[in-house]
Structure formats: C-alpha cells, structure tokens
Design an enzyme around this catalytic site. Structure first.
Site, PDB file in Angstrom:
ATOM      1  N   LYS A  99      16.085  -6.351 -16.533  1.00 55.18           N
ATOM      2  CA  LYS A  99      14.948  -7.134 -16.024  1.00 55.18           C
ATOM      3  C   LYS A  99      14.246  -7.875 -17.158  1.00 55.18           C
ATOM      4  O   LYS A  99      13.825  -9.028 -16.988  1.00 55.18           O
ATOM      5  CB  LYS A  99      13.963  -6.201 -15.310  1.00 55.18           C
TER       6      LYS A  99
ATOM      7  N   LYS B  42       3.411 -10.523 -20.400  1.00 58.88           N
ATOM      8  CA  LYS B  42       3.758  -9.109 -20.618  1.00 58.88           C
ATOM      9  C   LYS B  42       5.261  -8.938 -20.770  1.00 58.88           C
ATOM     10  O   LYS B  42       5.731  -8.174 -21.628  1.00 58.88           O
ATOM     11  CB  LYS B  42       3.263  -8.279 -19.429  1.00 58.88           C
TER      12      LYS B  42
END
Length: 299
Positions: free
Chosen positions: A177, A244
C-alpha cells in the site's frame, strides 16, 4: 494457535467517512455488525440501519468473531489497540482482527505478534481507493498475515470490494500500500503541475482536464480527482492525510538505503500545500493552488 471462530458477528472500529461506507457494505452483504467510534454521532445512520453499538474497542472485540479497524494513522491504531479498553484486551482465541488502515509497516508486524499471543489472528488489510471508488463497488483490498486466516475471511473482504489480493506475511500488504500511494501522490502532483503549466500559457483549464480524461493518463485516480480542478465539490483526502503516506515511504527508504526522489519532491509540494488557503480541500486542489500562485496564474 487456536482454530478460527465461525463468523457470526462482525465488529467495526473507526466509522469516519471511509469506515462508515465500508461498514455499510458489510451490513448490506447480510452480516450482523457491532461498531464503535470515538464520536458516536457519526454512526447515527448505521445505528438506524440496525448496527449494534459497543462502548469501547475492547467490547467490540469481545462480542465479535471478526473485527475491522479503519483509523487515521499509526498513533490512532496503537491508542485503540492497547490498554484496558483496547482491542487486544478483548480478542478471543480464534477471532480475527483485520486492520484496513494505512500505518507504519513495523507497527503492523508488532501488532501481529501481540495478537498472536492472545490466540487470535491479525491481518493487515489496507484498501486502495476513495469513498467514490467504494460507492462504485471498485475498492481493492490487499492482505498480509496468516494464509489460513485470510482464507477464513476472504468472502467477507469481497463484501468491501471485488479486488482482493493476498500479498504475504504480516506487514507485506502495508508495504504494498505504501508503494501504491507513493505512485498515486506523485502522479496526482505531476498532473497539477502539468495543468498549471499550460494554463499559464493561456489554455483553458477545463479543456485541459477534459482532454486528460480522454487520454492515456486517465487512470482511476485521475478519473475521479481531475474534475476537482474545475468543480471543487469533494474531498477524497486532504493534504495532511495524504502526506502521511509519503512520510511512511520516506522513512522506509531511509531505513533500507533506497532512493525515492520523486516521492521526496512530491512531499515538498505537499508541505507547501499545507500552508495554502485551500489546505482543507482535496490534496490535488491544495497542490494546484500552490503551483498556480507560484506561476502567477492567480494571486
């Protein structure tokens, strides 16, 4: 480790925009759901639709055979995992905790070890997509962890989205991811740069977006985000949330001694976008604002 429990009740912790949409799909697939969220008011629609409520993450784990979490970041996951009212304290032997969040890979591996000590199973199951992707039934799920635990919950994962891929051991799905989101942010940032360049040259921005959506660069993410440069009516992920993921990639690269120059360049643009007046909008809109002001397209 204990045998896995028959799935009778599913739990969900973290009912924000994405979490509530996933929880709804699980309910629509016919599963009994019990949920918890820090702000109960955000769960009112789900409660009205028949979702049960628990007062703590621990109670969710105690009542359910499979628990999903969808929280903002690593700190949020750790805060809800540990302690007297945390998920781990409520897990039962044979139950499964599947974390849909995007968190630090090392934390995911550590959580897997902590959960294994209870006799339960932990899967990192990050998703790729947005609320728009979810609503269209095109969400994808990556899975890391015990293969038998994955096989046990595979059909439940297909209730979230049709594209489910088993990657490997704990942490490997999160690593995948991170790679996907690195590519996503770089490509979207490059799109904002390209549109601003030709807009500065006098080309109509709406025409550029229309042409791009008909071109070879019309990936799914460009497909649903590019229209925001013409009609800013949706926020899929703001700049702080999206950065992030780049920070996770940069930290991983430093640890491994790998190069991520385009990631670093994109992260610098997102840092600048955090000072934009449009920082609360989708990150494409925020980044485009920085490019346009730097180019003198707007003042």
């Amino acid at each position: 480790m204990s045998a896995m429990r028959r799935i009778e009740r599913v739990g969900f912790v973290g009912l924000g925009a994405m979490g509530s949409g996933i929880a709804r799909r699980i309910m629509d697939a016919g599963h009994c759901l019990t949920g918890w969220n820090r702000t109960k008011a955000k769960a009112e629609d789900l409660l009205a639709a028949g979702m049960g409520w628990a007062d703590t993450p621990r109670e969710v784990a105690e009542q359910c055979d499979v628990v999903f979490t969808m929280l903002t970041n690593t700190a949020a996951i750790e805060a809800n995992a540990h302690g007297e009212d945390g998920l781990i304290a409520g897990l039962r032997p044979g139950s499964v905790w599947a974390d849909l969040s995007t968190i630090a890979p090392d934390t995911s591996v550590a959580l897997g070890e902590a959960v294994a000590s209870t006799g339960a199973f932990y899967l990192d199951t990050p998703v790729s997509g947005s609320p728009a992707t979810l609503a269209a039934g095109q969400m994808s799920v990556m899975v890391g962890g015990d293969r038998a635990a994955y096989d046990h919950v595979e059909q439940l994962l297909h209730a979230i989205g049709p594209k489910v891929t088993y990657i490997g051991p704990n942490g490997h799905a999160i690593l995948t991811k991170v790679a996907i989101n690195l590519s996503l942010v770089v490509s979207v940032t490059a799109f904002a740069e390209a549109v601003t360049l030709v807009e500065k040259a006098g080309v109509d921005r709406a025409a550029v977006v229309d042409a791009a959506l008909k071109s070879v660069i019309a990936s799914p993410v460009i497909g649903y985000r590019a229209p925001l440069l013409v009609d800013d009516d949706e926020v899929y992920a703001d700049v702080e949330l999206q950065q992030k993921d780049l920070v996770l990639a940069q930290e991983l690269a430093r640890r491994l001694g790998a190069m991520v120059p385009t990631c670093s360049a994109a992260s610098e643009m997102l840092s600048a976008a955090r000072s934009s007046d449009l920082a609360d909008r989708d990150f494409l809109v925020s980044v485009a604002d920085v490019y346009r002001r730097a180019a003198g397209v707007i003042r």
